[in-house]
Structure formats: C-alpha cells, structure tokens
Design a protein around this motif. Sequence first.
Motif, PDB file in Angstrom:
ATOM      1  N   ALA A  87      40.620  51.407  44.140  1.00 20.28           N
ATOM      2  CA  ALA A  87      40.437  52.781  43.675  1.00 20.28           C
ATOM      3  C   ALA A  87      40.927  52.955  42.238  1.00 20.28           C
ATOM      4  O   ALA A  87      40.372  53.753  41.482  1.00 20.28           O
ATOM      5  CB  ALA A  87      41.172  53.752  44.596  1.00 20.28           C
ATOM      6  N   GLU A  88      41.954  52.208  41.859  1.00 24.30           N
ATOM      7  CA  GLU A  88      42.512  52.316  40.512  1.00 24.30           C
ATOM      8  C   GLU A  88      41.684  51.582  39.466  1.00 24.30           C
ATOM      9  O   GLU A  88      41.777  51.885  38.286  1.00 24.30           O
ATOM     10  CB  GLU A  88      43.946  51.787  40.507  1.00 24.30           C
ATOM     11  N   GLU A  89      40.899  50.625  39.868  1.00 24.80           N
ATOM     12  CA  GLU A  89      40.136  49.805  38.933  1.00 24.80           C
ATOM     13  C   GLU A  89      38.683  50.249  38.861  1.00 24.80           C
ATOM     14  O   GLU A  89      37.789  49.573  39.317  1.00 24.80           O
ATOM     15  CB  GLU A  89      40.220  48.320  39.333  1.00 24.80           C
ATOM     16  N   THR A  90      38.456  51.380  38.246  1.00 20.78           N
ATOM     17  CA  THR A  90      37.096  51.909  38.150  1.00 20.78           C
ATOM     18  C   THR A  90      36.325  51.324  36.974  1.00 20.78           C
ATOM     19  O   THR A  90      35.107  51.418  36.934  1.00 20.78           O
ATOM     20  CB  THR A  90      37.130  53.439  38.029  1.00 20.78           C
ATOM     21  N   GLY A  91      37.011  50.712  36.025  1.00 21.68           N
ATOM     22  CA  GLY A  91      36.340  50.194  34.836  1.00 21.68           C
ATOM     23  C   GLY A  91      35.920  48.745  34.928  1.00 21.68           C
ATOM     24  O   GLY A  91      35.458  48.178  33.941  1.00 21.68           O
TER      25      GLY A  91
ATOM     26  N   GLN B  91      33.519  47.297  36.927  1.00 14.89           N
ATOM     27  CA  GLN B  91      32.360  47.260  37.816  1.00 14.89           C
ATOM     28  C   GLN B  91      31.578  45.955  37.716  1.00 14.89           C
ATOM     29  O   GLN B  91      30.751  45.664  38.577  1.00 14.89           O
ATOM     30  CB  GLN B  91      31.453  48.453  37.538  1.00 14.89           C
TER      31      GLN B  91
ATOM     32  N   GLN C   9      34.705  42.927  44.307  1.00 16.72           N
ATOM     33  CA  GLN C   9      35.961  43.428  44.861  1.00 16.72           C
ATOM     34  C   GLN C   9      36.955  42.294  45.033  1.00 16.72           C
ATOM     35  O   GLN C   9      38.149  42.468  44.763  1.00 16.72           O
ATOM     36  CB  GLN C   9      35.708  44.125  46.195  1.00 16.72           C
TER      37      GLN C   9
END
Length: 92
Positions: free
Chosen positions: A65-69, A71, A75
């Motif tokens: 959730a914290e690593e949105t950048g 992509q 995962q």
Amino acid sequence: MQILNFREVFGPGMALQIECMGSIAISIANRWTLGWPELTSQHVEAGSFMQALETQMNLEKDVLAEETGLQHLSQREILQMHGVPENPPPLA
C-alpha cells in the motif's frame, strides 16, 4: 480468486477461514505450504498458523500500500526490496 492448495493440511474449518481472508492470505498459505511444508504443518499443529498468517498478510498489505510509485515492479519484487520474508516465521 486463487484456489487454496493442500486443504488437507489445514482441515476444512481452517481452510474456510483462510479462504474468507482473501486472495493475499490464500497466496501466502499456498507459498508456505509449497515452500516450507514441514514448518507450515508444525504451525498448524501448534495452533499458531492463523496468527502467523494474519501477521504476514498485514505486513505484505502495508508494504504494498505504501509503494504506489513502483508499478513497474511485481508485488514479489517490491516485497523483496523491503526485506519482507517469504517463509513462515520459526516456531517460538
């Protein structure tokens, strides 16, 4: 949704609990059962499996959730980058 493998390891009640927790929990349970079958069985027998699964699931959810950048990464790559273990914890 993923299918929970090796349901016999968990028994019908625990298997249903895992499935109700969602795809991340199923993925973790499958990974642990395939990669560390003996340790997974020991956790089930000791009654510590569900707590360990919930802890791992929350850790993985928080990191992702914290690593949105990021992509462009999978995962699994993101979790490895943050040092999140793939294996179940050792028995206490």
